[in-house]
Design an enzyme around this catalytic site. Structure first.
Site, PDB file in Angstrom:
ATOM      1  N   HIS A   8      -2.450   7.673   6.889  1.00 15.26           N
ATOM      2  CA  HIS A   8      -1.412   8.525   6.279  1.00 15.26           C
ATOM      3  C   HIS A   8      -2.025   9.820   5.747  1.00 15.26           C
ATOM      4  O   HIS A   8      -1.438  10.897   5.885  1.00 15.26           O
ATOM      5  CB  HIS A   8      -0.745   7.818   5.098  1.00 15.26           C
ATOM      6  CG  HIS A   8       0.399   6.937   5.460  1.00 15.26           C
ATOM      7  ND1 HIS A   8       1.523   7.398   6.095  1.00 15.26           N
ATOM      8  CD2 HIS A   8       0.613   5.607   5.259  1.00 15.26           C
ATOM      9  CE1 HIS A   8       2.378   6.400   6.268  1.00 15.26           C
ATOM     10  NE2 HIS A   8       1.848   5.290   5.767  1.00 15.26           N
ATOM     11  N   GLN A  18       2.876   9.928   1.336  1.00 12.33           N
ATOM     12  CA  GLN A  18       4.222   9.354   1.425  1.00 12.33           C
ATOM     13  C   GLN A  18       5.119   9.769   0.268  1.00 12.33           C
ATOM     14  O   GLN A  18       6.340   9.641   0.363  1.00 12.33           O
ATOM     15  CB  GLN A  18       4.144   7.826   1.484  1.00 12.33           C
ATOM     16  CG  GLN A  18       3.532   7.311   2.773  1.00 12.33           C
ATOM     17  CD  GLN A  18       3.402   5.805   2.736  1.00 12.33           C
ATOM     18  OE1 GLN A  18       2.441   5.278   2.195  1.00 12.33           O
ATOM     19  NE2 GLN A  18       4.377   5.100   3.284  1.00 12.33           N
ATOM     20  N   GLY A  29       0.835  -1.196   0.000  1.00 13.56           N
ATOM     21  CA  GLY A  29       0.000   0.000   0.000  1.00 13.56           C
ATOM     22  C   GLY A  29       0.867   1.242   0.000  1.00 13.56           C
ATOM     23  O   GLY A  29       2.008   1.216   0.481  1.00 13.56           O
ATOM     24  N   CYS A  41       5.760  -0.291   7.007  1.00 19.49           N
ATOM     25  CA  CYS A  41       5.388   0.913   6.274  1.00 19.49           C
ATOM     26  C   CYS A  41       6.579   1.312   5.410  1.00 19.49           C
ATOM     27  O   CYS A  41       7.719   1.276   5.876  1.00 19.49           O
ATOM     28  CB  CYS A  41       5.055   2.026   7.265  1.00 19.49           C
ATOM     29  SG  CYS A  41       4.642   3.592   6.485  1.00 19.49           S
ATOM     30  N   LEU A  42       6.309   1.705   4.168  1.00 21.11           N
ATOM     31  CA  LEU A  42       7.415   2.074   3.277  1.00 21.11           C
ATOM     32  C   LEU A  42       8.152   3.323   3.763  1.00 21.11           C
ATOM     33  O   LEU A  42       9.282   3.569   3.346  1.00 21.11           O
ATOM     34  CB  LEU A  42       6.893   2.287   1.844  1.00 21.11           C
ATOM     35  CG  LEU A  42       6.374   1.010   1.163  1.00 21.11           C
ATOM     36  CD1 LEU A  42       5.834   1.330  -0.222  1.00 21.11           C
ATOM     37  CD2 LEU A  42       7.466  -0.047   1.087  1.00 21.11           C
ATOM     38  N   HIS A  73      -4.505   1.666   7.410  1.00 19.50           N
ATOM     39  CA  HIS A  73      -3.152   2.223   7.563  1.00 19.50           C
ATOM     40  C   HIS A  73      -2.942   3.385   6.572  1.00 19.50           C
ATOM     41  O   HIS A  73      -2.430   4.448   6.950  1.00 19.50           O
ATOM     42  CB  HIS A  73      -2.145   1.084   7.320  1.00 19.50           C
ATOM     43  CG  HIS A  73      -0.706   1.471   7.313  1.00 19.50           C
ATOM     44  ND1 HIS A  73       0.204   0.942   8.198  1.00 19.50           N
ATOM     45  CD2 HIS A  73       0.004   2.312   6.515  1.00 19.50           C
ATOM     46  CE1 HIS A  73       1.405   1.455   7.948  1.00 19.50           C
ATOM     47  NE2 HIS A  73       1.309   2.280   6.926  1.00 19.50           N
ATOM     48  N   GLU A  74      -3.366   3.188   5.316  1.00 17.53           N
ATOM     49  CA  GLU A  74      -3.121   4.220   4.293  1.00 17.53           C
ATOM     50  C   GLU A  74      -4.020   5.443   4.497  1.00 17.53           C
ATOM     51  O   GLU A  74      -3.577   6.577   4.269  1.00 17.53           O
ATOM     52  CB  GLU A  74      -3.303   3.653   2.890  1.00 17.53           C
ATOM     53  CG  GLU A  74      -2.437   2.444   2.535  1.00 17.53           C
ATOM     54  CD  GLU A  74      -0.950   2.618   2.797  1.00 17.53           C
ATOM     55  OE1 GLU A  74      -0.469   3.766   2.815  1.00 17.53           O
ATOM     56  OE2 GLU A  74      -0.274   1.594   3.023  1.00 17.53           O
TER      57      GLU A  74
END
Ligand code: NI
Length: 167
Positions: A137, A51, A46, A91-92, A133-134
């Protein structure tokens, strides 16, 4: 298509609250394509626009094993949630960091697709975790906000050290 630069914690831009997408067109579709390419290359399941330093309410996800089920969500909203599930999340924006987070087990998401058409998706399992989660963000919230301040402080130190070594 191009691979976009992913912001790493504790970059303050990860705390910016994203604004709704109002214009659907080639620029948006091309951004979505770049976000998929960036997510697949990472690799990750994701990626939120926040991000990649674009503060619009937009995220991409693909939780399939073969990376062949791309989902783009524009202006996503969770309209129902049920149950509880605890997952080890990464997480990226936090390479190498994994923490257990408790979230809803099932969620109903209303969003628009890349062309502006509205849809509703009921998600469970990894997809439910990923979308929650996204969407966090997009609100400037990070998965480490669910853990203790002490642990978050340790992660911050570790990430800053890694960034110093890489620069
Ligand atoms: Ni993330």
């Amino acid at each position: 298509m191009s691979i976009l630069n992913i912001l790493n914690f504790p970059d303050p831009r990860l705390r910016i609250k994203a604004k709704p997408v109002e214009i659907f067109g080639d620029a948006l579709r091309s951004l979505i394509d770049d976000m998929f390419e960036t997510m697949y290359a990472a690799p990750g399941v994701g990626l939120a626009a926040t991000q990649v330093d674009i503060h619009k309410r937009l995220l991409v996800a693909d939780v399939s094993e073969d990376q062949d089920a791309p989902h783009a969500f524009v202006n996503p909203r969770i309209v129902a949630r049920d149950g509880v599930s605890v997952h080890d999340e990464g997480c990226l924006s936090f390479p190498g960091i994994y923490e257990q987070v408790e979230r809803a087990g099932q969620v109903t998401i209303e969003a628009q697709d890349r062309n502006g058409n509205s849809f509703t998706l009921e998600a469970e399992g990894l997809m439910a975790v990923c979308v929650q989660h996204e969407i966090d963000h997009l609100n400037g919230k990070l998965f480490v906000d669910y853990i203790s301040e002490l642990k978050r402080g340790r992660i911050r130190k570790k990430m800053l050290k890694l960034q110093r070594q890489a620069s």
